[in-house]
Design a protein around this motif. Structure first.
Motif, PDB file in Angstrom:
ATOM      1  N   UNK A  74       4.492  13.009   3.816  1.00 31.87           N
ATOM      2  CA  UNK A  74       4.752  11.919   3.932  1.00 31.87           C
ATOM      3  C   UNK A  74       4.238  10.754   2.922  1.00 31.87           C
ATOM      4  N   UNK A  75       4.991  10.155   2.283  1.00 28.91           N
ATOM      5  CA  UNK A  75       4.850   9.045   1.423  1.00 28.91           C
ATOM      6  C   UNK A  75       5.169   7.600   1.802  1.00 28.91           C
ATOM      7  N   UNK A  76       4.398   7.034   2.367  1.00 25.78           N
ATOM      8  CA  UNK A  76       4.559   5.701   3.086  1.00 25.78           C
ATOM      9  C   UNK A  76       4.236   4.323   2.302  1.00 25.78           C
ATOM     10  N   UNK A  77       5.190   3.535   2.209  1.00 30.76           N
ATOM     11  CA  UNK A  77       5.132   2.545   1.264  1.00 30.76           C
ATOM     12  C   UNK A  77       5.121   1.138   2.143  1.00 30.76           C
ATOM     13  N   UNK A  78       4.275   0.377   2.180  1.00 25.18           N
ATOM     14  CA  UNK A  78       4.419  -0.645   3.168  1.00 25.18           C
ATOM     15  C   UNK A  78       3.546  -1.935   2.746  1.00 25.18           C
ATOM     16  N   UNK A  79       4.393  -3.188   3.128  1.00 17.95           N
ATOM     17  CA  UNK A  79       3.664  -4.438   2.822  1.00 17.95           C
ATOM     18  C   UNK A  79       2.869  -4.699   4.023  1.00 17.95           C
ATOM     19  N   UNK A  80       1.925  -5.445   3.731  1.00 20.09           N
ATOM     20  CA  UNK A  80       1.008  -5.788   4.852  1.00 20.09           C
ATOM     21  C   UNK A  80      -0.006  -7.114   4.295  1.00 20.09           C
ATOM     22  N   UNK A  81      -0.649  -7.696   5.205  1.00 18.80           N
ATOM     23  CA  UNK A  81      -1.763  -8.510   4.833  1.00 18.80           C
ATOM     24  C   UNK A  81      -3.195  -8.107   4.775  1.00 18.80           C
ATOM     25  N   UNK A 106       3.440  -5.432   9.285  1.00 20.66           N
ATOM     26  CA  UNK A 106       3.624  -4.265   8.319  1.00 20.66           C
ATOM     27  C   UNK A 106       5.177  -4.235   8.338  1.00 20.66           C
ATOM     28  N   UNK A 107       5.752  -3.900   7.134  1.00 20.34           N
ATOM     29  CA  UNK A 107       7.293  -3.572   7.117  1.00 20.34           C
ATOM     30  C   UNK A 107       7.206  -2.699   5.703  1.00 20.34           C
ATOM     31  N   UNK A 108       7.989  -1.704   5.711  1.00 22.53           N
ATOM     32  CA  UNK A 108       8.308  -0.977   4.681  1.00 22.53           C
ATOM     33  C   UNK A 108       9.138   0.292   4.808  1.00 22.53           C
ATOM     34  N   UNK A 109       8.695   1.458   4.161  1.00 25.62           N
ATOM     35  CA  UNK A 109       9.568   2.678   4.414  1.00 25.62           C
ATOM     36  C   UNK A 109       8.649   3.844   4.596  1.00 25.62           C
ATOM     37  N   UNK A 110       8.896   4.863   5.077  1.00 24.22           N
ATOM     38  CA  UNK A 110       8.319   6.154   4.845  1.00 24.22           C
ATOM     39  C   UNK A 110       9.303   7.332   4.287  1.00 24.22           C
ATOM     40  N   UNK A 111       8.941   8.137   3.294  1.00 28.56           N
ATOM     41  CA  UNK A 111       9.745   9.303   2.830  1.00 28.56           C
ATOM     42  C   UNK A 111       9.225  10.454   3.069  1.00 28.56           C
ATOM     43  N   UNK A 112       9.956  11.518   3.722  1.00 24.29           N
ATOM     44  CA  UNK A 112       9.549  12.527   4.331  1.00 24.29           C
ATOM     45  C   UNK A 112       9.921  13.696   3.521  1.00 24.29           C
ATOM     46  N   UNK A 153       0.625  -1.237  -0.076  1.00 27.52           N
ATOM     47  CA  UNK A 153       0.166   0.066  -0.158  1.00 27.52           C
ATOM     48  C   UNK A 153       1.018   1.248   0.104  1.00 27.52           C
ATOM     49  N   UNK A 154       0.385   2.367  -0.678  1.00 26.40           N
ATOM     50  CA  UNK A 154       1.078   3.501  -0.649  1.00 26.40           C
ATOM     51  C   UNK A 154       0.079   4.397   0.047  1.00 26.40           C
TER      52      UNK A 154
END
Length: 188
Positions: A181-188, A161-167, A45-46
């Motif tokens: 913030x643009x957050x890219x995260x893997x999750x179920x 969840x795991x991923x990264x956030x760009x600020x 998800x973004x």
């Protein structure tokens, strides 16, 4: 003939460690199926929102709670710790729709540049993510055009969840900073 005392003690220690390993119950390996994860694909998800860090005035959302004796003399405010409960909005304007809160703290952790240790939860209050959280822990070099911090976990729809956030700083004023913030995260 071998010393019977050493033999008995050896048997005692071996049986004790074997028994302790067998009765150890606070952790165990389980199948992902136990949590209903076998048929769930992992999603990416973004999320994009704006963080409003307000350090003064009538609507203050971030407060300095700790500082070292040398903090006031430091050009980077080294040693200062700030606790926050900042609004997250859909657009850069503070009056736009609030989608959640950034709750946690940041600490000035660099003597050479303005760099914060960020420890925060993005607590979402709108849409399908209402009640879900993402946890971020990382370094924020404030004057870099883009800062990247790891997403280390989450809850609700963001479990595992795991991923990264760009600020990216959108606006920097005397009493408020607005950060995209643009957050890219893997999750179920």
């Amino acid at each position: 003939m071998a010393n019977p005392f050493i033999f008995i003690m050896t048997i005692f220690f071996l049986s004790h460690f074997t028994t302790a390993a067998e009765t150890h119950t606070f952790g165990r390996t389980i199948s992902p199926a136990t949590l209903g994860l076998t048929n769930k694909p992992q999603k990416l998800s973004h999320l994009r929102f704006f963080f409003h860090d307000i350090i003064g005035g009538p609507n203050q959302t971030a407060f300095r709670i700790v500082e070292a004796p040398a903090t006031v003399k430091s050009p980077t405010r080294f040693g200062a710790v700030v606790m926050m409960d900042n609004p997250l909005t859909e657009l850069p304007e503070l009056g736009s729709k609030v989608v959640g809160r950034a709750q946690g703290m940041y600490a000035s952790a660099s003597m050479d540049e303005l760099g914060y240790l960020m420890v925060l939860n993005f607590a979402f209050t709108e849409g399908k993510y209402n009640g879900s959280n993402l946890s971020v822990l990382g370094r924020n070099r404030v004057f870099s055009a883009v800062r990247e911090m790891p997403v280390v976990g989450g809850s609700g729809l963001f479990r595992f969840a795991h991923g990264y956030a760009q600020a990216r700083t959108h606006f920097l004023g005397e009493l408020e900073a607005v950060v995209e913030y643009n957050v890219y995260v893997f999750h179920y």
